[in-house]
Scaffold this active site. Structure first.
Site, PDB file in Angstrom:
ATOM      1  NE  ARG A 209     -61.236  16.458  30.037  1.00 47.79           N
ATOM      2  CZ  ARG A 209     -60.254  15.735  30.835  1.00 47.79           C
ATOM      3  NH1 ARG A 209     -59.910  15.862  32.101  1.00 47.79           N
ATOM      4  NH2 ARG A 209     -59.751  14.702  30.676  1.00 47.79           N
ATOM      5  CD  GLU A 210     -63.938  15.675  25.555  1.00 44.67           C
ATOM      6  OE1 GLU A 210     -64.785  15.362  24.712  1.00 44.67           O
ATOM      7  OE2 GLU A 210     -63.256  14.820  26.047  1.00 44.67           O
ATOM      8  NE  ARG A 266     -62.071  10.553  30.345  1.00 40.68           N
ATOM      9  CZ  ARG A 266     -61.961  10.643  28.764  1.00 40.68           C
ATOM     10  NH1 ARG A 266     -61.575  11.439  28.303  1.00 40.68           N
ATOM     11  NH2 ARG A 266     -61.886   9.435  28.187  1.00 40.68           N
ATOM     12  CG  ASN A 282     -66.352   7.445  24.703  1.00 37.95           C
ATOM     13  OD1 ASN A 282     -67.394   6.853  24.330  1.00 37.95           O
ATOM     14  ND2 ASN A 282     -65.311   8.003  23.812  1.00 37.95           N
ATOM     15  NE  ARG A 283     -61.288   4.809  27.719  1.00 39.03           N
ATOM     16  CZ  ARG A 283     -61.624   5.862  27.144  1.00 39.03           C
ATOM     17  NH1 ARG A 283     -62.740   6.021  26.503  1.00 39.03           N
ATOM     18  NH2 ARG A 283     -60.520   6.528  26.950  1.00 39.03           N
ATOM     19  CE1 TYR A 337     -56.942  18.513  25.056  1.00 38.88           C
ATOM     20  CE2 TYR A 337     -55.551  17.893  23.134  1.00 38.88           C
ATOM     21  CZ  TYR A 337     -56.086  17.782  24.595  1.00 38.88           C
ATOM     22  OH  TYR A 337     -54.925  17.577  25.579  1.00 38.88           O
ATOM     23  CE1 TYR A 387     -57.775   7.197  24.272  1.00 41.16           C
ATOM     24  CE2 TYR A 387     -56.126   8.843  23.815  1.00 41.16           C
ATOM     25  CZ  TYR A 387     -57.688   8.561  24.295  1.00 41.16           C
ATOM     26  OH  TYR A 387     -58.470   9.529  24.628  1.00 41.16           O
ATOM     27  CD  GLU A 409     -61.309  13.284  20.561  1.00 44.48           C
ATOM     28  OE1 GLU A 409     -61.605  14.150  21.177  1.00 44.48           O
ATOM     29  OE2 GLU A 409     -61.472  11.987  21.062  1.00 44.48           O
TER      30      GLU A 409
HETATM   31  O1  0X9 Z   1     -60.842   8.571  25.199  1.00 41.62           O
HETATM   32  C1  0X9 Z   1     -61.845   8.753  24.467  1.00 41.62           C
HETATM   33  O2  0X9 Z   1     -62.981   8.536  25.029  1.00 41.62           O
HETATM   34  C2  0X9 Z   1     -61.687   9.763  23.221  1.00 41.62           C
HETATM   35  N1  0X9 Z   1     -61.047  10.643  23.247  1.00 41.62           N
HETATM   36  S1  0X9 Z   1     -61.238  11.789  24.326  1.00 41.62           S
HETATM   37  O3  0X9 Z   1     -59.955  12.919  24.457  1.00 41.62           O
HETATM   38  N2  0X9 Z   1     -62.154  12.850  23.865  1.00 41.62           N
HETATM   39  O4  0X9 Z   1     -61.631  11.425  25.663  1.00 41.62           O
HETATM   40  C3  0X9 Z   1     -61.419   8.774  22.082  1.00 41.62           C
HETATM   41  C4  0X9 Z   1     -62.413   7.755  21.653  1.00 41.62           C
HETATM   42  C5  0X9 Z   1     -62.169   6.991  20.526  1.00 41.62           C
HETATM   43  N3  0X9 Z   1     -62.784   5.669  20.323  1.00 41.62           N
HETATM   44  C6  0X9 Z   1     -62.451   4.587  20.438  1.00 41.62           C
HETATM   45  N4  0X9 Z   1     -61.148   4.397  21.090  1.00 41.62           N
HETATM   46  N5  0X9 Z   1     -63.367   3.349  20.398  1.00 41.62           N
HETATM   47 ZN    ZN Z   2     -64.131  12.966  24.920  1.00 39.74          ZN
END
Ligand code: 0X9
Ligand code: ZN
Length: 452
Positions: A209-210, A266, A282-283, A337, A387, A409
């Protein structure tokens, strides 16, 4: 204006190929469904955004409880989606509530013992905003300027191919993987791809969504290639120093889904246990996989996947990165963002890369540039700035020895959130490219291949 969940008639059965200007006119008068143009349908009617600021542990505990109920039939939190948080006391938690779930959620909110309320509705009707975005996009997308609109998956592929066909041996498009649903994962290499050239990796669109992130990547590609052709001196010197590998859309399945079905999706779109879909890519990277800020619940927004690199999209990034590891000097992944330019590690609080101070120097310079252009960015360790979140790609890049790794971001800070108007693309593109130029000036000095 009728709202339907699916396109009817299906695009493939429409006998005449509609002229886009004509289609936009039909769309504006409500005679054509947006989805027939490959645009998002008018969903989200009555969906709201609630901002909570927990000042007491009991409130934070309640937010955690609702968070844990994602996808659980009959629970108050079944369909509630956390856009930010829950994090710490006194930190905002941003919650997306579908129209049909609002009443139930509100009656479950524990009442504040304070004189003021600990929550407010920030957006009353996201559907109206999505509809507005859809219509605006339909009108402006006719322009041939890549940055005039948020582009569809197909438009992005076409743009990469067109760019390649005009830049000769100076750039090349490479398919480096295939998504879960079978779409191409592509990157474009710009500059001489010699073994002696250090690589700047830039990706976008890992979160569906970004939209401003892929749009900014396309802006970069366009301006770097144009700059080369017109002998722009700054671009030329950037290309003397580096080869760019730019992957503008890492999660095409999720991206397409945000155009056809759910603007606020997402994750990826792989089928998961319990009937839910998608992994947070991203996890899903294999460094401290499964740590803080990740969920084992397949229905949650931050679902980590069944194992590290369970997703074809993250495997493709891993394999490409490993292949170019020794040449890569900087890894930049663009999100939105928040206006943050971050440095690893972010898998927990109080962990950092050894070369944090070195990594922060060009970041500080980039932030100063952005500030001079009227945009305030927060910089620093990603866990602190946002976070803790384990299994993210920036941490993975740092863990395999890439000397500079960042999550950026992009704008904004919370007015439009994911619905940043497309008219903002050129400004965001320009300011981010200017910041990148300054950033690259700082790291050009370290322009020697690593020998390991
Ligand atoms: O949560 C995330 O994956 C990222 N923010 S988002 O709002 N675009 O989803 C931040 C990731 C930052 N990197 C780490 N925490 N390693
Ligand atoms: Zn993101």
């Amino acid at each position: 204006f009728i709202q339907l969940d699916t396109c009817w008639p299906p695009v493939s059965t429409m006998s005449v190929k509609v002229n886009s200007a004509f289609a936009s006119a039909l769309l504006a008068f409500g005679l054509l469904l947006p989805c027939q143009l490959g645009l998002p349908t008018t969903r989200n009617q009555g969906d709201r955004l609630i901002v909570f600021v927990p000042t007491r542990q009991a409130q934070l505990d309640w937010l955690e409880l609702i968070h844990s109920q994602a996808g659980k039939p009959g629970e108050v939190g079944e369909n509630v989606r956390f856009w930010f948080g829950p994090g710490l006391l006194n930190q905002e938690t941003i919650v997306f509530v579908p129209g049909g779930d609002y009443g139930r959620l509100v009656s479950a909110i524990p009442s504040s013992q304070d004189t003021y309320s600990w929550w407010t509705v920030q957006k009353e009707n996201l559907g109206k905003l999505v509809t507005r975005e859809t219509r605006a996009n339909a009108v402006r997308r006719r322009s041939s300027d890549i940055s005039s609109a948020y582009r569809t998956y197909q438009e992005i592929l076409n743009f990469l191919d067109q760019t390649q066909s005009t830049c000769g041996s100076f750039c090349s498009v490479e398919k480096f993987g295939t998504s879960y649903e079978g779409r191409d994962l592509k990157l474009i290499k710009i500059g001489d791809d010699l073994p002696s050239k250090r690589i700047i990796w830039i990706d976008a669109g890992i979160h569906a969504r970004e939209w401003i992130a892929p749009a900014t990547a396309l802006y970069f590609i366009d301006k770097i290639v144009q700059g080369y052709k017109s002998s722009d001196s700054t671009i030329k010197s950037m290309l003397d120093n580096f080869a760019f590998y730019i992957a503008p859309l890492l999660n095409p399945d999720g991206y397409v889904y945000t155009f056809t079905t759910n603007r606020f999706w997402r994750k990826t779109r792989s089928a998961q246990a319990g009937g839910c879909y998608g992994v947070d890519p991203n996890r899903n990277f294999g460094y401290h996989w499964g740590g803080q800020g990740t969920s084992s619940n397949p229905c949650a927004e931050t679902f980590r996947g069944s194992s590290a690199f369970s997703e074809p999209e993250t495997r493709a990034v891993r394999d490409k990165l490993l292949a170019i590891r020794l040449r890569t000097i900087s890894f930049i992944t663009m999100h939105s963002y928040g206006q943050d330019w971050m440095v690893p590690y972010g898998y927990a609080y109080n962990v950092s890369v050894d070369n944090y101070a070195q990594m922060m120097r060009p970041v500080q310079a980039a932030a100063d540039k952005l500030k001079s252009l009227g945009r305030n960015y927060d910089i620093g360790n990603s866990a602190v700035v946002t976070y803790p979140a384990a299994g993210a790609s920036d941490d993975y890049a740092a863990s395999i020895g890439v000397p500079y790794a960042h999550t950026i971001e992009l704008p904004d800070t919370g007015q439009y959130r994911f619905l940043l108007p497309q008219s903002e693309i050129p400004r965001v593109g320009l300011e981010t490219l200017e910041a990148l130029k300054v950033y690259l000036g700082y790291i050009a000095a370290a322009n020697q291949p690593r020998d390991e």
